[in-house]
Scaffold this motif. Sequence first.
Motif, PDB file in Angstrom:
ATOM      1  N   LEU A   1       0.839  -1.213   0.000  1.00  0.00           N
ATOM      2  CA  LEU A   1       0.000   0.000   0.000  1.00  0.00           C
ATOM      3  C   LEU A   1       0.867   1.254   0.000  1.00  0.00           C
ATOM      4  CD1 LEU A   1      -2.750  -1.236   2.501  1.00  0.00           C
ATOM      5  CD2 LEU A   1      -3.153  -0.596   0.120  1.00  0.00           C
ATOM      6  N   GLU A   2       1.990   1.174   0.717  1.00  0.00           N
ATOM      7  CA  GLU A   2       2.904   2.316   0.748  1.00  0.00           C
ATOM      8  C   GLU A   2       3.516   2.558  -0.630  1.00  0.00           C
ATOM      9  OE1 GLU A   2       5.380   2.128   4.212  1.00  0.00           O
ATOM     10  OE2 GLU A   2       6.695   3.701   3.410  1.00  0.00           O
ATOM     11  N   ALA A   3       3.820   1.456  -1.316  1.00  0.00           N
ATOM     12  CA  ALA A   3       4.346   1.587  -2.683  1.00  0.00           C
ATOM     13  C   ALA A   3       3.294   2.224  -3.591  1.00  0.00           C
ATOM     14  CB  ALA A   3       4.748   0.218  -3.216  1.00  0.00           C
ATOM     15  N   ASN A   4       2.047   1.840  -3.399  1.00  0.00           N
ATOM     16  CA  ASN A   4       0.969   2.440  -4.201  1.00  0.00           C
ATOM     17  C   ASN A   4       0.818   3.934  -3.902  1.00  0.00           C
ATOM     18  OD1 ASN A   4       0.365   0.099  -5.504  1.00  0.00           O
ATOM     19  ND2 ASN A   4      -1.587  -0.268  -4.504  1.00  0.00           N
ATOM     20  N   THR A   5       1.105   4.320  -2.650  1.00  0.00           N
ATOM     21  CA  THR A   5       0.985   5.740  -2.282  1.00  0.00           C
ATOM     22  C   THR A   5       1.864   6.602  -3.200  1.00  0.00           C
ATOM     23  OG1 THR A   5       0.518   5.214   0.022  1.00  0.00           O
ATOM     24  CG2 THR A   5       1.321   7.431  -0.417  1.00  0.00           C
ATOM     25  N   ALA A   6       3.074   6.094  -3.493  1.00  0.00           N
ATOM     26  CA  ALA A   6       3.985   6.846  -4.369  1.00  0.00           C
ATOM     27  C   ALA A   6       3.373   7.003  -5.762  1.00  0.00           C
ATOM     28  CB  ALA A   6       5.324   6.118  -4.453  1.00  0.00           C
ATOM     29  N   LEU A   7       2.686   5.956  -6.218  1.00  0.00           N
ATOM     30  CA  LEU A   7       2.062   6.036  -7.548  1.00  0.00           C
ATOM     31  C   LEU A   7       0.868   6.990  -7.532  1.00  0.00           C
ATOM     32  CD1 LEU A   7       2.217   2.224  -8.434  1.00  0.00           C
ATOM     33  CD2 LEU A   7       3.748   4.033  -9.197  1.00  0.00           C
ATOM     34  N   PHE A   8       0.145   6.985  -6.413  1.00  0.00           N
ATOM     35  CA  PHE A   8      -0.970   7.941  -6.279  1.00  0.00           C
ATOM     36  C   PHE A   8      -0.447   9.375  -6.342  1.00  0.00           C
ATOM     37  CE2 PHE A   8      -3.689   4.528  -4.428  1.00  0.00           C
ATOM     38  CZ  PHE A   8      -4.854   4.786  -5.122  1.00  0.00           C
ATOM     39  N   GLN A   9       0.714   9.583  -5.733  1.00  0.00           N
ATOM     40  CA  GLN A   9       1.306  10.929  -5.729  1.00  0.00           C
ATOM     41  C   GLN A   9       1.506  11.436  -7.152  1.00  0.00           C
ATOM     42  OE1 GLN A   9       2.019  13.178  -3.596  1.00  0.00           O
ATOM     43  NE2 GLN A   9       2.331  12.297  -1.580  1.00  0.00           N
ATOM     44  N   SER A  10       2.012  10.553  -8.032  1.00  0.00           N
ATOM     45  CA  SER A  10       2.270  10.994  -9.411  1.00  0.00           C
ATOM     46  C   SER A  10       0.946  11.283 -10.132  1.00  0.00           C
ATOM     47  CB  SER A  10       3.087   9.939 -10.159  1.00  0.00           C
ATOM     48  OG  SER A  10       2.338   8.760 -10.303  1.00  0.00           O
TER      49      SER A  10
ATOM     50  N   ALA B   1      -7.709   4.019 -12.013  1.00  0.00           N
ATOM     51  CA  ALA B   1      -8.591   2.866 -11.763  1.00  0.00           C
ATOM     52  C   ALA B   1      -7.754   1.623 -11.460  1.00  0.00           C
ATOM     53  CB  ALA B   1      -9.491   2.635 -12.965  1.00  0.00           C
ATOM     54  N   LYS B   2      -6.681   1.426 -12.236  1.00  0.00           N
ATOM     55  CA  LYS B   2      -5.817   0.251 -12.009  1.00  0.00           C
ATOM     56  C   LYS B   2      -5.202   0.296 -10.612  1.00  0.00           C
ATOM     57  CE  LYS B   2      -4.548  -0.999 -16.700  1.00  0.00           C
ATOM     58  NZ  LYS B   2      -3.584  -0.803 -17.785  1.00  0.00           N
ATOM     59  N   LEU B   3      -4.777   1.487 -10.233  1.00  0.00           N
ATOM     60  CA  LEU B   3      -4.146   1.652  -8.918  1.00  0.00           C
ATOM     61  C   LEU B   3      -5.156   1.411  -7.791  1.00  0.00           C
ATOM     62  CD1 LEU B   3      -1.394   2.311  -7.845  1.00  0.00           C
ATOM     63  CD2 LEU B   3      -1.900   4.737  -8.070  1.00  0.00           C
ATOM     64  N   LEU B   4      -6.351   1.935  -7.965  1.00  0.00           N
ATOM     65  CA  LEU B   4      -7.398   1.732  -6.953  1.00  0.00           C
ATOM     66  C   LEU B   4      -7.754   0.250  -6.854  1.00  0.00           C
ATOM     67  CD1 LEU B   4      -9.738   4.778  -7.717  1.00  0.00           C
ATOM     68  CD2 LEU B   4      -8.405   4.438  -5.642  1.00  0.00           C
ATOM     69  N   ILE B   5      -7.814  -0.413  -8.003  1.00  0.00           N
ATOM     70  CA  ILE B   5      -8.126  -1.853  -7.994  1.00  0.00           C
ATOM     71  C   ILE B   5      -7.016  -2.625  -7.289  1.00  0.00           C
ATOM     72  CG2 ILE B   5      -8.296  -3.879  -9.514  1.00  0.00           C
ATOM     73  CD1 ILE B   5      -9.984  -2.055 -11.400  1.00  0.00           C
ATOM     74  N   SER B   6      -5.775  -2.200  -7.519  1.00  0.00           N
ATOM     75  CA  SER B   6      -4.653  -2.840  -6.818  1.00  0.00           C
ATOM     76  C   SER B   6      -4.824  -2.675  -5.304  1.00  0.00           C
ATOM     77  CB  SER B   6      -3.334  -2.209  -7.274  1.00  0.00           C
ATOM     78  OG  SER B   6      -2.295  -2.501  -6.379  1.00  0.00           O
ATOM     79  N   ASP B   7      -5.189  -1.468  -4.893  1.00  0.00           N
ATOM     80  CA  ASP B   7      -5.447  -1.197  -3.470  1.00  0.00           C
ATOM     81  C   ASP B   7      -6.573  -2.092  -2.941  1.00  0.00           C
ATOM     82  OD1 ASP B   7      -3.552   0.677  -2.920  1.00  0.00           O
ATOM     83  OD2 ASP B   7      -4.931   2.319  -2.493  1.00  0.00           O
ATOM     84  N   ILE B   8      -7.651  -2.175  -3.702  1.00  0.00           N
ATOM     85  CA  ILE B   8      -8.821  -2.954  -3.261  1.00  0.00           C
ATOM     86  C   ILE B   8      -8.445  -4.428  -3.107  1.00  0.00           C
ATOM     87  CG2 ILE B   8     -11.190  -3.709  -3.866  1.00  0.00           C
ATOM     88  CD1 ILE B   8     -11.000  -0.721  -3.150  1.00  0.00           C
TER      89      ILE B   8
END
Lengths: 145, 306
Positions: free
Chosen positions: A89-98, B189-196
């Motif tokens: 989830l922390e790794a995804n946070t960095a992608l959300f930032q971009s 959407a892909k990122l949110l799905i990954s989170d989910i």
Amino acid sequence: MAAAKSSQKKKTAAAPAPDAVAVPEPQPVTAPALPPAFSNPDTVETYKALYDILGRAYWEASDLNAKDTIQGARDSLYEILTDLNRAKLEANTALFQSLKTKIRDSNKALDEIKDKINNITKNISTASNVIAAITKVVSIAPTLL
Amino acid sequence: MRHRKSLPSPLCLCVCLFWLAGCSISPLARNTAEFSSAASLVVDNTQNAYRKAVRINEDAQASLLVARFDTDHPMDPHSIRPLIDQKGLETRTKVLDGLRTYAQTIADLASGVSSPKLDEAATACGSNLKSLGDALASSTSIGINVTSAEANATSTALKALGDFLVNRQIKSSVPKIIKDMDPTVEALAKLLISDIDILRDQSGRDYEQILAQEDGFIRHAGSSLSPIERRSEIQRLPRILASEKATDDMLADLKDSIKKLAETHHALAAAAASKDSSSLHARIADLRASAEQLADFYDSLPDSSK
């Protein structure tokens, strides 16, 4: 007692982790470095499978000590898997930032369009004000003549 | 005798300008408004899902703390950490709010957000023009007379002209922004799905932990619990399982809604570029139904399982 067992099991359960450390793989460019265990998805799946198997064993066991032992091991696996998910989830946070920057830029472009539209209204208002000003001058003109 | 100078035929002017005022903008306004409404629901549901997943994880860690409390190796309460830290939650909230703002803004623009101001300006212009005509008629020998009907027609014509200019601005820029935004919405959407997917995996184990710790608590407590207390604690077990299933179903539905959101935006971008929006309507209806169902489901959950 249960904790002692738990602690002992924790060491056993955590044992495969160093193997994962030995096989580092290139990290994605856009995301920060992840724990080495990510380099081998099979390791993670094995942990999950073990957790599930121990879960079934827990409910099948009739002896309280056996249940405690099994759950102690499950607790350790749970903590490892939770840490992995936390890291993902922390790794995804960095992608959300971009993505945040891209969305902000789009919203900025939309705001600029709003401004242009407001200018159109403003131009019509200006025309109205000009007419009103001329009217005022025309109204007072006879008094000046 | 004053010579009355005729203004251009008001009716003719109005008809002409209304025709020019971009009749093709209406589907864009309708589509973006529907998309905005559906996107807002998906954003709300996603933010709820994050909060719920974090709370379940906290409960699971707390139950582990309790289970280990009286042992030789108790758990340090300081070791309890949120599943998603504050920065992570804030980033996700900002991105989702940004998506909501984007959807709302394209809907506002497409529907002519400045219409009330434009109406006011156009009305004032017609009214002032009539006043000017009256002033000229009474103060000078210039034979201009603006009737109320002509002043109203002028206001209407100006309103149509304003609408035309606004719509031309929208048509020339908004579809491009929607098209440019499409890959970002897809990536989001892909990122949110990954989170989910991660949240589903985690919440399943969180509930299993809570269940096993509750079971262990009942068995260890033995006769120290009164029969009524024991009965009450045992009755919690199936309720925990029911919450586990409800949460998993909710996250699965949310994943589906997010997929539909991306597909709908893609169709919106295509419809904004062409004029064919028949398939888009079906997608929007589908997305909205899915998001509403999820919102209703979430609202129906008791507080304890939210």
